[in-house]
Design a protein around this motif. Structure first.
Motif, PDB file in Angstrom:
ATOM      1  N   TYR A  40       5.014  23.220 -17.940  1.00 16.92           N
ATOM      2  CA  TYR A  40       4.085  24.060 -17.160  1.00 16.92           C
ATOM      3  C   TYR A  40       2.687  23.453 -17.104  1.00 16.92           C
ATOM      4  CZ  TYR A  40       7.930  27.233 -18.143  1.00 16.92           C
ATOM      5  OH  TYR A  40       9.180  27.793 -18.252  1.00 16.92           O
ATOM      6  N   ARG A  41       2.538  22.257 -17.649  1.00 18.71           N
ATOM      7  CA  ARG A  41       1.228  21.602 -17.718  1.00 18.71           C
ATOM      8  C   ARG A  41       0.948  20.869 -16.401  1.00 18.71           C
ATOM      9  NH1 ARG A  41       0.396  18.134 -23.000  1.00 18.71           N
ATOM     10  NH2 ARG A  41       0.877  20.188 -23.899  1.00 18.71           N
ATOM     11  N   ARG A  42       0.765  21.672 -15.350  1.00 17.30           N
ATOM     12  CA  ARG A  42       0.523  21.118 -14.016  1.00 17.30           C
ATOM     13  C   ARG A  42      -0.587  21.906 -13.348  1.00 17.30           C
ATOM     14  NH1 ARG A  42       6.529  20.809 -11.553  1.00 17.30           N
ATOM     15  NH2 ARG A  42       5.361  20.026  -9.755  1.00 17.30           N
ATOM     16  N   GLU A  50      -9.341  30.482 -11.215  1.00 12.16           N
ATOM     17  CA  GLU A  50     -10.784  30.601 -11.472  1.00 12.16           C
ATOM     18  C   GLU A  50     -11.439  31.691 -10.639  1.00 12.16           C
ATOM     19  OE1 GLU A  50     -10.228  28.000  -7.977  1.00 12.16           O
ATOM     20  OE2 GLU A  50      -9.304  28.087  -9.979  1.00 12.16           O
ATOM     21  N   GLU A  51     -10.715  32.239  -9.684  1.00  9.26           N
ATOM     22  CA  GLU A  51     -11.258  33.325  -8.863  1.00  9.26           C
ATOM     23  C   GLU A  51     -11.206  34.677  -9.589  1.00  9.26           C
ATOM     24  OE1 GLU A  51      -9.201  33.360  -5.148  1.00  9.26           O
ATOM     25  OE2 GLU A  51      -9.387  31.188  -4.874  1.00  9.26           O
ATOM     26  N   SER A 101      -2.500  41.455 -23.998  1.00 10.56           N
ATOM     27  CA  SER A 101      -3.936  41.356 -24.239  1.00 10.56           C
ATOM     28  C   SER A 101      -4.652  40.951 -22.958  1.00 10.56           C
ATOM     29  CB  SER A 101      -4.241  40.299 -25.316  1.00 10.56           C
ATOM     30  OG  SER A 101      -3.756  40.684 -26.583  1.00 10.56           O
ATOM     31  N   VAL A 102      -5.830  41.528 -22.759  1.00 15.20           N
ATOM     32  CA  VAL A 102      -6.672  41.106 -21.650  1.00 15.20           C
ATOM     33  C   VAL A 102      -7.823  40.286 -22.228  1.00 15.20           C
ATOM     34  CG1 VAL A 102      -8.066  43.232 -21.656  1.00 15.20           C
ATOM     35  CG2 VAL A 102      -7.916  41.836 -19.583  1.00 15.20           C
ATOM     36  N   VAL A 103      -8.070  39.123 -21.665  1.00 16.92           N
ATOM     37  CA  VAL A 103      -9.119  38.223 -22.154  1.00 16.92           C
ATOM     38  C   VAL A 103     -10.001  37.794 -20.989  1.00 16.92           C
ATOM     39  CG1 VAL A 103      -7.753  37.370 -24.090  1.00 16.92           C
ATOM     40  CG2 VAL A 103      -7.619  36.196 -21.886  1.00 16.92           C
ATOM     41  N   LYS A 104     -11.199  37.376 -21.316  1.00 12.74           N
ATOM     42  CA  LYS A 104     -12.138  36.894 -20.309  1.00 12.74           C
ATOM     43  C   LYS A 104     -11.897  35.409 -20.072  1.00 12.74           C
ATOM     44  CE  LYS A 104     -17.090  36.705 -19.241  1.00 12.74           C
ATOM     45  NZ  LYS A 104     -17.191  35.245 -19.020  1.00 12.74           N
ATOM     46  N   LEU A 105     -11.772  35.013 -18.820  1.00 11.51           N
ATOM     47  CA  LEU A 105     -11.608  33.605 -18.474  1.00 11.51           C
ATOM     48  C   LEU A 105     -12.984  32.975 -18.333  1.00 11.51           C
ATOM     49  CD1 LEU A 105      -9.903  31.158 -17.652  1.00 11.51           C
ATOM     50  CD2 LEU A 105      -9.927  32.029 -15.298  1.00 11.51           C
ATOM     51  N   ASP A 106     -13.318  32.066 -19.246  1.00 11.32           N
ATOM     52  CA  ASP A 106     -14.640  31.437 -19.242  1.00 11.32           C
ATOM     53  C   ASP A 106     -14.683  30.180 -18.374  1.00 11.32           C
ATOM     54  OD1 ASP A 106     -15.822  33.331 -20.984  1.00 11.32           O
ATOM     55  OD2 ASP A 106     -14.853  32.350 -22.689  1.00 11.32           O
ATOM     56  N   ARG A 107     -13.655  29.361 -18.465  1.00 19.52           N
ATOM     57  CA  ARG A 107     -13.619  28.172 -17.611  1.00 19.52           C
ATOM     58  C   ARG A 107     -12.225  27.568 -17.590  1.00 19.52           C
ATOM     59  NH1 ARG A 107     -14.308  23.045 -20.259  1.00 19.52           N
ATOM     60  NH2 ARG A 107     -14.683  23.256 -22.506  1.00 19.52           N
ATOM     61  N   VAL A 108     -12.002  26.750 -16.584  1.00 20.59           N
ATOM     62  CA  VAL A 108     -10.725  26.062 -16.412  1.00 20.59           C
ATOM     63  C   VAL A 108     -10.972  24.565 -16.547  1.00 20.59           C
ATOM     64  CG1 VAL A 108      -8.772  25.643 -14.875  1.00 20.59           C
ATOM     65  CG2 VAL A 108      -9.935  27.863 -14.842  1.00 20.59           C
ATOM     66  N   GLU A 109     -10.230  23.916 -17.408  1.00 24.18           N
ATOM     67  CA  GLU A 109     -10.361  22.472 -17.605  1.00 24.18           C
ATOM     68  C   GLU A 109      -9.222  21.762 -16.873  1.00 24.18           C
ATOM     69  OE1 GLU A 109     -11.427  20.354 -21.559  1.00 24.18           O
ATOM     70  OE2 GLU A 109      -9.240  20.238 -21.390  1.00 24.18           O
ATOM     71  N   LEU A 110      -9.587  20.906 -15.938  1.00 26.15           N
ATOM     72  CA  LEU A 110      -8.590  20.212 -15.120  1.00 26.15           C
ATOM     73  C   LEU A 110      -8.512  18.719 -15.407  1.00 26.15           C
ATOM     74  CD1 LEU A 110      -9.206  21.984 -11.682  1.00 26.15           C
ATOM     75  CD2 LEU A 110      -7.374  22.417 -13.335  1.00 26.15           C
ATOM     76  N   GLU A 111      -9.327  18.230 -16.332  1.00 30.38           N
ATOM     77  CA  GLU A 111      -9.320  16.814 -16.691  1.00 30.38           C
ATOM     78  C   GLU A 111      -8.902  16.655 -18.144  1.00 30.38           C
ATOM     79  OE1 GLU A 111      -9.861  14.511 -14.481  1.00 30.38           O
ATOM     80  OE2 GLU A 111     -10.525  15.863 -12.880  1.00 30.38           O
ATOM     81  N   GLY A 112      -8.224  15.537 -18.460  1.00 29.16           N
ATOM     82  CA  GLY A 112      -7.826  15.265 -19.834  1.00 29.16           C
ATOM     83  C   GLY A 112      -6.328  15.345 -20.042  1.00 29.16           C
ATOM     84  N   ASP A 113      -5.879  14.809 -21.180  1.00 33.53           N
ATOM     85  CA  ASP A 113      -4.451  14.719 -21.470  1.00 33.53           C
ATOM     86  C   ASP A 113      -3.778  16.090 -21.579  1.00 33.53           C
ATOM     87  OD1 ASP A 113      -4.715  11.985 -21.524  1.00 33.53           O
ATOM     88  OD2 ASP A 113      -4.882  11.857 -23.713  1.00 33.53           O
ATOM     89  N   ARG A 117      -6.232  23.336 -19.073  1.00 33.20           N
ATOM     90  CA  ARG A 117      -6.411  24.253 -20.193  1.00 33.20           C
ATOM     91  C   ARG A 117      -7.329  25.379 -19.732  1.00 33.20           C
ATOM     92  NH1 ARG A 117      -8.042  21.500 -25.749  1.00 33.20           N
ATOM     93  NH2 ARG A 117      -9.822  20.770 -24.519  1.00 33.20           N
ATOM     94  N   LEU A 118      -7.084  26.562 -20.286  1.00 37.67           N
ATOM     95  CA  LEU A 118      -7.887  27.728 -19.949  1.00 37.67           C
ATOM     96  C   LEU A 118      -8.678  28.148 -21.175  1.00 37.67           C
ATOM     97  CD1 LEU A 118      -5.178  29.832 -18.029  1.00 37.67           C
ATOM     98  CD2 LEU A 118      -6.715  28.066 -17.124  1.00 37.67           C
TER      99      LEU A 118
END
Length: 224
Positions: A40-42, A50-51, A101-113, A117-118
């Protein structure tokens, strides 16, 4: 019935299940990182996420090894002395040990091995928690203004956190510790003011007492 697949693992600041907030959002600074399994790492799997400001996580209490022996539990909200049906509570001692659980999404990382990552916050789960699904929080459907919640209608009142020690703990970690201990994570039925509690938060071993005037931190040292 199909088998549930683990799609991701949640890395959090809570390496010890003792001390984890009893509900999400009670410790707003408590951070987590969602790391997807290889299948699922796509990037396309999170396109558009991010919306949304918040996410629902469907996970499992993977450190609860005891098999339920009763269909009633003792909610901490009721002091640990009254029983309620397991399906009328959010107790981890339930048939499939699933949690929401409901969590706040702070940022989405699209670069790196390890991308994507969320990065999330307000978590109430221990490090290593398996995630079975992620869904966006939808305000018009998920927030019901006239809902009522029985014995859990209001959040627990936070208690003061007093530091009786000096510690080089970073400010951001100290804030997580303060928000966590303010929720009185010790068992609700304990009434011994001299009992010392210990937990690990974000790489720091914290020892505290639950006193009449609040949670008093006696020591805070790096783990290891």
């Amino acid at each position: 019935m199909s088998t549930l697949n683990v799609i991701a693992t949640l890395r959090t600041c809570y390496t010890d299940k003792f001390g984890v907030p009893r509900q999400s959002g009670l410790a707003p600074s408590a951070w987590g990182i969602i790391e997807f399994e290889h299948g699922y790492r796509r990037a396309e799997a999170v396109k558009g996420i991010e919306e949304f400001s918040h996410l629902w996580l469907i996970t499992q209490f993977h450190l609860v090894n005891e098999e339920p022996t009763s269909l009633t539990v003792r909610p901490p909200k009721l002091g640990g002395n009254e029983r309620r049906g397991v399906f009328a509570t959010r107790s981890p001692f339930r048939p499939n040990r699933l949690t929401l659980s409901v969590v706040k999404l702070d940022r989405v990382e699209l670069e790196g091995d390890k991308s994507p990552r969320l990065f999330v916050s307000g978590v109430d789960l221990v490090d290593g928690t398996p995630i079975f699904d992620i869904k966006p929080y939808v305000r018009y459907a998920d927030s019901i203004p006239d809902a009522y919640s029985g014995f859990a209608d209001t959040p627990p009142p936070p208690v003061p956190v007093i530091w009786d020690c000096e510690s080089p703990v970073p400010d951001v970690t100290r804030l997580i510790i303060d928000q966590s201990l303010a929720q009185q994570p010790q068992p609700a039925y304990h009434d011994d003011n001299d009992r010392e509690y210990t937990t690990e938060i974000a790489g720091w071993r914290v020892k505290w007492l639950s006193k009449i005037d609040g949670a008093r931190v006696k020591s805070c040292e790096p783990v290891g």
